[in-house]
Design a protein around this motif. Structure first.
Motif, PDB file in Angstrom:
ATOM      1  N   PHE A 201      53.129  44.160  39.175  1.00 49.07           N
ATOM      2  CA  PHE A 201      54.207  44.767  38.393  1.00 49.07           C
ATOM      3  C   PHE A 201      54.891  43.811  37.412  1.00 49.07           C
ATOM      4  CE2 PHE A 201      53.827  47.963  41.803  1.00 49.07           C
ATOM      5  CZ  PHE A 201      53.634  49.070  40.983  1.00 49.07           C
ATOM      6  N   LYS A 202      54.698  42.516  37.588  1.00 43.78           N
ATOM      7  CA  LYS A 202      55.261  41.578  36.602  1.00 43.78           C
ATOM      8  C   LYS A 202      54.202  41.170  35.569  1.00 43.78           C
ATOM      9  CE  LYS A 202      59.161  41.413  39.021  1.00 43.78           C
ATOM     10  NZ  LYS A 202      60.058  42.566  38.845  1.00 43.78           N
ATOM     11  N   SER A 203      53.026  41.786  35.666  1.00 46.35           N
ATOM     12  CA  SER A 203      51.993  41.442  34.678  1.00 46.35           C
ATOM     13  C   SER A 203      52.131  42.370  33.465  1.00 46.35           C
ATOM     14  CB  SER A 203      50.594  41.553  35.288  1.00 46.35           C
ATOM     15  OG  SER A 203      50.159  42.897  35.288  1.00 46.35           O
ATOM     16  N   ALA A 204      51.574  41.932  32.343  1.00 46.72           N
ATOM     17  CA  ALA A 204      51.695  42.713  31.109  1.00 46.72           C
ATOM     18  C   ALA A 204      50.911  44.020  31.218  1.00 46.72           C
ATOM     19  CB  ALA A 204      51.186  41.877  29.938  1.00 46.72           C
ATOM     20  N   ASP A 205      49.815  43.998  31.994  1.00 48.22           N
ATOM     21  CA  ASP A 205      48.971  45.183  32.105  1.00 48.22           C
ATOM     22  C   ASP A 205      48.589  45.406  33.582  1.00 48.22           C
ATOM     23  OD1 ASP A 205      47.033  47.110  32.012  1.00 48.22           O
ATOM     24  OD2 ASP A 205      45.865  46.175  30.405  1.00 48.22           O
ATOM     25  N   PRO A 206      49.446  46.137  34.325  1.00 54.53           N
ATOM     26  CA  PRO A 206      49.209  46.312  35.764  1.00 54.53           C
ATOM     27  C   PRO A 206      47.819  46.841  36.104  1.00 54.53           C
ATOM     28  CG  PRO A 206      51.392  47.111  35.184  1.00 54.53           C
ATOM     29  CD  PRO A 206      50.721  46.760  33.895  1.00 54.53           C
ATOM     30  N   ALA A 207      47.315  47.786  35.320  1.00 52.98           N
ATOM     31  CA  ALA A 207      46.012  48.383  35.664  1.00 52.98           C
ATOM     32  C   ALA A 207      44.882  47.354  35.563  1.00 52.98           C
ATOM     33  CB  ALA A 207      45.720  49.577  34.763  1.00 52.98           C
ATOM     34  N   SER A 208      44.903  46.520  34.512  1.00 51.52           N
ATOM     35  CA  SER A 208      43.796  45.554  34.430  1.00 51.52           C
ATOM     36  C   SER A 208      43.975  44.437  35.452  1.00 51.52           C
ATOM     37  CB  SER A 208      43.599  45.013  33.002  1.00 51.52           C
ATOM     38  OG  SER A 208      44.776  44.474  32.539  1.00 51.52           O
ATOM     39  N   THR A 209      45.214  44.134  35.821  1.00 56.17           N
ATOM     40  CA  THR A 209      45.412  43.149  36.900  1.00 56.17           C
ATOM     41  C   THR A 209      44.813  43.679  38.208  1.00 56.17           C
ATOM     42  OG1 THR A 209      47.424  42.370  35.847  1.00 56.17           O
ATOM     43  CG2 THR A 209      47.146  41.808  38.168  1.00 56.17           C
ATOM     44  N   ILE A 210      44.976  44.968  38.455  1.00 56.74           N
ATOM     45  CA  ILE A 210      44.387  45.560  39.671  1.00 56.74           C
ATOM     46  C   ILE A 210      42.865  45.414  39.644  1.00 56.74           C
ATOM     47  CG2 ILE A 210      43.946  47.789  40.822  1.00 56.74           C
ATOM     48  CD1 ILE A 210      46.890  48.494  40.119  1.00 56.74           C
ATOM     49  N   ASP A 211      42.255  45.708  38.487  1.00 56.95           N
ATOM     50  CA  ASP A 211      40.796  45.553  38.378  1.00 56.95           C
ATOM     51  C   ASP A 211      40.395  44.104  38.641  1.00 56.95           C
ATOM     52  OD1 ASP A 211      40.386  48.205  37.828  1.00 56.95           O
ATOM     53  OD2 ASP A 211      40.413  47.945  35.650  1.00 56.95           O
ATOM     54  N   GLU A 212      41.199  43.190  38.113  1.00 57.09           N
ATOM     55  CA  GLU A 212      40.889  41.769  38.286  1.00 57.09           C
ATOM     56  C   GLU A 212      41.026  41.355  39.758  1.00 57.09           C
ATOM     57  OE1 GLU A 212      42.266  37.569  36.334  1.00 57.09           O
ATOM     58  OE2 GLU A 212      42.985  39.392  35.370  1.00 57.09           O
ATOM     59  N   LEU A 213      42.048  41.871  40.437  1.00 57.70           N
ATOM     60  CA  LEU A 213      42.243  41.543  41.860  1.00 57.70           C
ATOM     61  C   LEU A 213      41.071  42.048  42.700  1.00 57.70           C
ATOM     62  CD1 LEU A 213      46.016  42.528  42.236  1.00 57.70           C
ATOM     63  CD2 LEU A 213      45.096  40.222  42.545  1.00 57.70           C
ATOM     64  N   ARG A 214      40.544  43.191  42.306  1.00 58.54           N
ATOM     65  CA  ARG A 214      39.486  43.820  43.102  1.00 58.54           C
ATOM     66  C   ARG A 214      38.106  43.214  42.845  1.00 58.54           C
ATOM     67  NH1 ARG A 214      39.996  48.793  41.165  1.00 58.54           N
ATOM     68  NH2 ARG A 214      41.416  49.768  42.636  1.00 58.54           N
ATOM     69  N   SER A 215      37.945  42.685  41.646  1.00 58.13           N
ATOM     70  CA  SER A 215      36.593  42.309  41.237  1.00 58.13           C
ATOM     71  C   SER A 215      36.102  41.041  41.921  1.00 58.13           C
ATOM     72  CB  SER A 215      36.535  42.113  39.736  1.00 58.13           C
ATOM     73  OG  SER A 215      37.204  40.924  39.418  1.00 58.13           O
ATOM     74  N   GLU A 216      34.796  40.985  42.053  1.00 59.80           N
ATOM     75  CA  GLU A 216      34.188  39.779  42.610  1.00 59.80           C
ATOM     76  C   GLU A 216      34.088  38.756  41.506  1.00 59.80           C
ATOM     77  OE1 GLU A 216      30.660  40.529  45.046  1.00 59.80           O
ATOM     78  OE2 GLU A 216      31.423  42.562  45.194  1.00 59.80           O
ATOM     79  N   LYS A 217      34.707  37.626  41.724  1.00 63.72           N
ATOM     80  CA  LYS A 217      34.669  36.583  40.690  1.00 63.72           C
ATOM     81  C   LYS A 217      33.316  35.893  40.726  1.00 63.72           C
ATOM     82  CE  LYS A 217      39.198  35.518  39.243  1.00 63.72           C
ATOM     83  NZ  LYS A 217      40.257  35.356  40.228  1.00 63.72           N
ATOM     84  N   PRO A 218      32.669  35.718  39.567  1.00 69.11           N
ATOM     85  CA  PRO A 218      31.410  34.968  39.566  1.00 69.11           C
ATOM     86  C   PRO A 218      31.647  33.532  40.021  1.00 69.11           C
ATOM     87  CG  PRO A 218      32.181  35.392  37.314  1.00 69.11           C
ATOM     88  CD  PRO A 218      33.114  36.109  38.233  1.00 69.11           C
TER      89      PRO A 218
END
Ligand code: DX5
Ligand code: ZN
Length: 223
Positions: A201-218
């Motif tokens: 909620f303190k990020s500029a784009d909550p939805a893309s932060t959620i995608d980033e949190l969920r994604s497997e980092k290479p």
């Protein structure tokens, strides 16, 4: 063992004056995490059933309600009526945890047990096969925006060992200080649900932060 990678934004870090907008901004989340605080179990006071009822009207997502209150058994039925889907109580706040967990399940909700950072995993030995979720606090509960406690990784591994030994199949939820830096490692360690307040909620784009949190980092290639 479960292998989901679910994200549950904590509304504690949202703008309470615009909760409906905040809920809309995290439409790609899996669950919504609702932190209920009584000013006794934790120093802070947040919100309760009346606010949950309003949230319920705005979303069909599972409402993951984290009770940071003393004697939570007093309010099981009223949180069910207010729209909770998952009700988590603290080990430290329940005298008769087995009864409380079974009462939650009898209402049709999923049941969770939460542990403070200083409460050891081994205390779950006689309840692990009865719960749908274990919530490991990775900060001392009461406030959003605190620093993640590193010992959490050790607790996840101890919990996984216990679950394998007891043939238990519950969610492992991590709550506090989760961000885009540690999310991947937490999922890899065995977490199946990550709660994130400030990071979302303190990020500029909550939805893309959620995608980033969920994604497997290479895995970075180190030459
Ligand atoms: C802390 C709450 C958390 C909190 C997480 O007592 O249980 O759910 O809102 O907030 P962050 O992600 O900002 O640490
Ligand atoms: Zn919480």
């Amino acid at each position: 063992m479960r292998t989901e990678r679910l994200i549950a934004p904590s509304l504690l870090s949202a703008d309470f004056g615009h909760l409906a907008d905040a809920i809309q901004s995290v439409d790609n989340a899996d669950w919504l995490h609702i932190d209920v605080m009584d000013g006794m179990f934790v120093p802070n006071i947040s919100y309760g059933q009346p606010v949950l009822k309003c949230i319920r009207k705005f979303t069909g997502k599972p409402l993951d309600v984290h009770l940071m209150i003393m004697q939570p058994e007093r309010y099981i039925e009223s949180f069910k009526e207010a729209g909770a889907d998952i009700l988590t109580v603290h080990y430290e706040a329940c005298t008769h945890l087995n009864r409380t967990i079974h009462t939650i399940r009898e209402t049709g909700m999923k049941s969770g047990v939460a542990l403070n950072p200083a409460t050891p995993i081994c205390l779950l030995e006689d309840i692990i096969t009865d719960v749908d979720m274990v919530l490991i606090m990775s900060v001392n509960p009461g406030f959003g925006g605190q620093k993640f406690i590193e010992n959490t990784y050790r607790k996840i591994s101890q919990l996984k060992d216990m679950m394998i030994r007891r043939n238990a199949c519950c969610h492992i939820e991590i709550d506090g200080g989760v961000n885009t830096e540690n999310a991947s490692r937490l999922f890899d360690a065995g977490a199946t649900v990550l709660v994130a307040g400030n990071a979302v909620f303190k990020s500029a784009d909550p939805a893309s932060t959620i995608d980033e949190l969920r994604s497997e980092k290479p895995v970075e290639f180190i030459a």
